[in-house]
Design a protein around this motif. Structure first.
Motif, mmCIF file in Angstrom:
data_model
loop_
_atom_site.group_PDB
_atom_site.id
_atom_site.type_symbol
_atom_site.label_atom_id
_atom_site.label_comp_id
_atom_site.label_asym_id
_atom_site.label_seq_id
_atom_site.Cartn_x
_atom_site.Cartn_y
_atom_site.Cartn_z
ATOM 1 N N LEU A 1 -13.841 -37.647 -33.425
ATOM 2 C CA LEU A 1 -15.177 -37.197 -33.940
ATOM 3 C C LEU A 1 -15.036 -35.473 -33.940
ATOM 4 N N ASP A 2 -15.309 -34.955 -35.258
ATOM 5 C CA ASP A 2 -15.006 -33.495 -35.114
ATOM 6 C C ASP A 2 -16.101 -32.599 -34.704
ATOM 7 N N PHE A 3 -17.483 -33.136 -34.658
ATOM 8 C CA PHE A 3 -18.655 -32.380 -34.441
ATOM 9 C C PHE A 3 -19.740 -33.602 -34.040
ATOM 10 N N ILE A 4 -20.919 -33.102 -33.614
ATOM 11 C CA ILE A 4 -22.131 -33.992 -33.422
ATOM 12 C C ILE A 4 -23.297 -33.075 -33.782
ATOM 13 N N LEU A 5 -24.116 -33.638 -34.555
ATOM 14 C CA LEU A 5 -25.505 -33.054 -34.868
ATOM 15 C C LEU A 5 -26.374 -33.707 -33.992
ATOM 16 N N LEU A 6 -27.309 -33.240 -33.285
ATOM 17 C CA LEU A 6 -28.128 -33.708 -32.235
ATOM 18 C C LEU A 6 -29.649 -33.213 -32.664
ATOM 19 N N THR A 7 -30.395 -34.358 -32.840
ATOM 20 C CA THR A 7 -31.707 -34.006 -33.442
ATOM 21 C C THR A 7 -32.675 -33.480 -32.355
ATOM 22 N N HIS A 8 -32.555 -34.267 -31.176
ATOM 23 C CA HIS A 8 -33.641 -33.773 -30.050
ATOM 24 C C HIS A 8 -32.878 -34.380 -28.554
ATOM 25 N N ALA A 9 -33.537 -33.883 -27.628
ATOM 26 C CA ALA A 9 -32.842 -34.206 -26.406
ATOM 27 C C ALA A 9 -33.208 -35.438 -25.691
ATOM 28 N N HIS A 10 -34.274 -36.115 -26.206
ATOM 29 C CA HIS A 10 -34.445 -37.698 -25.633
ATOM 30 C C HIS A 10 -33.051 -38.426 -25.427
ATOM 31 N N ILE A 11 -33.211 -39.016 -24.147
ATOM 32 C CA ILE A 11 -32.075 -39.830 -23.839
ATOM 33 C C ILE A 11 -31.462 -40.682 -24.843
ATOM 34 N N ASP A 12 -32.382 -41.478 -25.500
ATOM 35 C CA ASP A 12 -32.243 -42.398 -26.456
ATOM 36 C C ASP A 12 -31.477 -41.861 -27.916
ATOM 37 N N HIS A 13 -31.304 -40.706 -27.835
ATOM 38 C CA HIS A 13 -30.715 -39.927 -28.825
ATOM 39 C C HIS A 13 -29.553 -38.980 -28.343
ATOM 40 N N SER A 14 -29.657 -38.872 -27.168
ATOM 41 C CA SER A 14 -28.563 -37.809 -26.394
ATOM 42 C C SER A 14 -27.645 -38.517 -25.342
ATOM 43 N N GLY A 15 -28.309 -39.681 -24.956
ATOM 44 C CA GLY A 15 -27.798 -40.044 -23.504
ATOM 45 C C GLY A 15 -26.197 -40.286 -23.363
ATOM 46 N N LEU A 16 -25.681 -40.853 -24.595
ATOM 47 C CA LEU A 16 -24.115 -41.056 -24.623
ATOM 48 C C LEU A 16 -23.371 -39.698 -24.994
ATOM 49 N N LEU A 17 -23.744 -38.728 -25.111
ATOM 50 C CA LEU A 17 -22.923 -37.434 -25.044
ATOM 51 C C LEU A 17 -21.846 -37.435 -24.099
ATOM 52 N N PRO A 18 -22.291 -37.473 -22.873
ATOM 53 C CA PRO A 18 -21.324 -37.367 -21.788
ATOM 54 C C PRO A 18 -20.382 -38.352 -21.744
ATOM 55 N N ARG A 19 -20.540 -39.509 -22.204
ATOM 56 C CA ARG A 19 -19.586 -40.763 -22.440
ATOM 57 C C ARG A 19 -18.681 -40.323 -23.474
ATOM 58 N N HIS B 1 -38.393 -28.448 -38.636
ATOM 59 C CA HIS B 1 -39.276 -28.927 -37.277
ATOM 60 C C HIS B 1 -39.574 -30.343 -37.783
ATOM 61 N N ALA B 2 -39.520 -31.042 -36.540
ATOM 62 C CA ALA B 2 -40.016 -32.644 -36.653
ATOM 63 C C ALA B 2 -41.164 -32.822 -36.072
ATOM 64 N N GLY C 1 -34.586 -38.068 -37.576
ATOM 65 C CA GLY C 1 -34.717 -38.086 -36.083
ATOM 66 C C GLY C 1 -35.941 -38.711 -35.639
ATOM 67 N N ASP C 2 -36.571 -38.410 -34.894
ATOM 68 C CA ASP C 2 -38.062 -38.962 -34.569
ATOM 69 C C ASP C 2 -39.019 -37.972 -35.006
ATOM 70 N N ASP D 1 -30.879 -37.356 -51.625
ATOM 71 C CA ASP D 1 -30.531 -38.678 -52.412
ATOM 72 C C ASP D 1 -30.770 -39.793 -51.627
ATOM 73 N N TRP D 2 -30.525 -39.453 -50.106
ATOM 74 C CA TRP D 2 -30.880 -40.610 -49.105
ATOM 75 C C TRP D 2 -31.648 -40.032 -47.890
ATOM 76 N N LEU D 3 -32.547 -40.870 -47.828
ATOM 77 C CA LEU D 3 -33.481 -40.598 -46.617
ATOM 78 C C LEU D 3 -33.532 -41.552 -45.603
ATOM 79 N N PHE D 4 -32.935 -41.247 -44.295
ATOM 80 C CA PHE D 4 -32.670 -42.140 -43.136
ATOM 81 C C PHE D 4 -34.047 -41.939 -42.275
ATOM 82 N N VAL D 5 -34.886 -42.670 -42.211
ATOM 83 C CA VAL D 5 -36.213 -42.188 -41.517
ATOM 84 C C VAL D 5 -36.671 -43.383 -40.605
ATOM 85 N N GLU D 6 -37.105 -42.927 -39.361
ATOM 86 C CA GLU D 6 -37.431 -43.781 -38.281
ATOM 87 C C GLU D 6 -38.796 -44.650 -38.759
ATOM 88 N N SER D 7 -38.719 -45.485 -37.819
ATOM 89 C CA SER D 7 -39.737 -46.626 -38.575
ATOM 90 C C SER D 7 -40.640 -47.327 -37.076
#
Length: 537
Positions: free
Chosen positions: A54-72, A162-163, A189-190, A209-215
């Motif tokens: 992986l060259d880089f990571i884009l993080l939408t927010h800090a909640h663990i279900d979005h960030s929690g595997l970064l240390p892994r 802003h989300a 993101g959320d 062109d593409w929207l990836f939206v939470e549901s």
């Protein structure tokens, strides 16, 4: 370009989408899976991510279900930059260190448990990650301002907008150029609720062109603020009138601060009983509150200061730090309000508070956030009569309240309004971060209103996209996504063990009476577990 859905695909945890272009490979979010043991086993399947590539990571927010595997990812070889907003960088730093501590403690508990049972330690068994991994991850965070375009790699441009979900939360406007072709993508993101306490509303992106939206709440709307405060006041009054406690499982970031703000509103309106102390039993929530005060200019209520959360013995809100202080709350007599993490009751101090209070009549357990499938919180919301905590079945006698108005997620109508603000012919929509029922309902409404048929990806599914063209989808083997449970084998094993019990009971009188009674008690315990198992089929 190819997108692989490594999480939050027909589920609400483990958010991660890996994007491969002609020139780079990167991820949007890298969250932890939360739920039962089978779901959480995915956290260890690091080969799916290939973090060293992986060259880089884009993080939408800090909640663990979005960030929690970064240390892994860092533990297994990721060395690139992690781009996020400034508040997210501060929150993620403390949250990931806290998460690492939980991983270390869980691994230590499991090791001791196995040793007590005489189970041999499995070679290579390790914690998901440790504190050193979390600290190393924090050094890779590269904060950027809202509405500022950055280019983390050739051909890739991203803007954080802003989300309105939690402090620092953003949706991403991505532009990916491959040769002569440019594709515009938006990852939601959320998304937060318009008019939510503390935070500004989500911005509106240009048509992608593409929207990836939470549901998450694609199948329902939330109640208004007035109804939400009324329900909270009723739960508090119920327990106060019984001289018992109000237990509120709450995520340390955003939800705890929002509940505190709501309690202060009730106090100012004289709707909070006198002599009803409020305890925030989460060191992480205490640290997160300090971050909120640092970024008070990002909040909807800038007149709020740290004095409103004053943690003194005489103050309305008291923050506990040590384990000893936390334990005293469970032996303390009289009514009180206790906020503790985690919000889904799958880890943290909240599990101890449930163990000591769930079986008491007059206690209120107040859920103020989404409860994912397989979590203890979801079981309670769905009406479980008992809950297994620390190896013991605890009866549910407390009153369960579910107040969805506090949700940090947009409801169905709000999602449709946000999507409608950018929906145009030729735009593609992918529904992520939601359970199948919610996604199916929302997909039908999107098709009906906007003439767009959404794509609902599965876990590990791959999609090749170019511009606004329809995606070419590669479906993974079902055995990789959800390995089949061999119920016939398990039932056969159970029948065989039952036959062995009957066979050996023929010689039970050869065993001393004292040992017979111990065996009887163990068999009764097994029988109770079977009865509970049958009630869930």
């Amino acid at each position: 370009m190819k997108i692989t859905f490594l999480g939050a695909a027909q589920t609400v945890t483990g958010s991660c989408y890996v994007i491969e272009t002609d020139a780079s490979r990167f991820a949007v979010d890298c969250g932890m899976f939360q739920g039962n043991s089978a779901i959480e086993e995915r956290n260890f399947q690091t080969d799916n991510y290939r973090p060293e590539h992986l060259d880089f990571i884009l993080l939408t927010h800090a909640h663990i279900d979005h960030s929690g595997l970064l240390p892994r990812m860092v533990k297994k070889g990721f060395k690139g930059s992690i781009y996020c907003t400034y508040p997210t960088a501060d929150l993620a730093s403390i949250m990931l260190e806290d998460s690492a501590h939980i991983q270390e403690m869980d691994h230590e508990w499991k090791s001791r448990h196995d040793k007590r049972r005489g189970t041999a330690e499995i070679a290579g068994d390790e914690a998901l990650y440790d504190t050193d991994d979390a600290l190393a991850t924090a050094k890779l965070l590269r904060p950027v301002g809202f509405d500022t375009e950055v280019s983390p790699a050739p051909g890739v441009k991203v803007t954080f907008r802003h989300a309105g979900h939690i402090l620092g939360a953003a949706f991403l406007e991505l532009t990916v150029t491959e040769g002569e072709k440019t594709t515009r993508l938006v990852f939601s993101g959320d998304l937060g609720r318009p008019g939510a306490l503390l935070l500004p509303d989500a911005a509106m992106p240009e048509t992608p062109d593409w929207l990836f939206v939470e549901s998450t709440y694609g199948d329902r709307d939330h109640k208004g603020e007035a109804d939400t405060l009324k329900e909270l006041a009723e739960a508090i009054e119920y327990s106060h009138s019984h001289g018992e406690k109000v237990i509120i499982p709450a995520f340390a970031v955003e939800r705890t601060q929002e509940i505190l703000y709501s309690l202060l509103i009730l106090k100012k309106q004289n709707r909070l009983p006198d002599h009803m102390p409020i305890y925030v039993d989460s060191p992480l929530a205490s640290k997160a509150t300090q971050v909120f005060m640092k970024y008070v200019d990002h909040l909807r209520t800038p007149e709020f200061t740290i004095d409103d959360f004053k943690a003194t013995p005489d103050g309305l809100v008291r923050f506990t730090q040590s384990a000893q202080e936390s334990q005293k709350l469970n032996t303390m007599e009289g009514p009180a309000i206790i906020l503790s993490a985690s919000g889904m009751c799958n880890a943290g101090r909240i599990r101890h508070h449930l163990k000591h209070n769930l079986w008491k009549e007059g206690v209120s357990i107040v859920f103020v956030g989404y409860q994912a499938m397989g979590t203890p919180g979801r079981k309670l919301v769905d009406g479980a009569k008992t809950l297994r905590l620390f190896g013991e079945e605890v009866a549910v006698a407390a009153k369960i309240f579910t107040i969805n108005g506090f949700s940090a997620h947009a409801g169905q109508s709000q999602l449709l309004e946000w999507i409608g603000g950018m929906a145009r012919p030729g735009m593609n929509v992918a529904l992520v971060h939601g359970e199948p029922k919610a996604q199916t309902i929302l997909a039908g409404l999107i098709k009906e209103r906007f003439g767009i048929t959404p794509f609902i990806p599965e876990y590990l599914e791959e999609a090749t996209i170019e511009g606004s063209a329809t995606a070419e989808v590669h479906v993974p083997s079902p055995s990789r996504v959800k390995p089949r449970v061999d119920w016939n084998f398990l039932a056969g094993e159970l029948e065989q063990r039952a036959a062995q019990v009957r066979e050996r009971l023929a010689h039970i009188d050869d065993i001393p009476w004292e040992e017979q009674t111990e065996l009887r008690d163990r068999l009764v315990e097994i029988e109770r577990s079977l009865v509970l198992f049958l009630s869930q089929l």
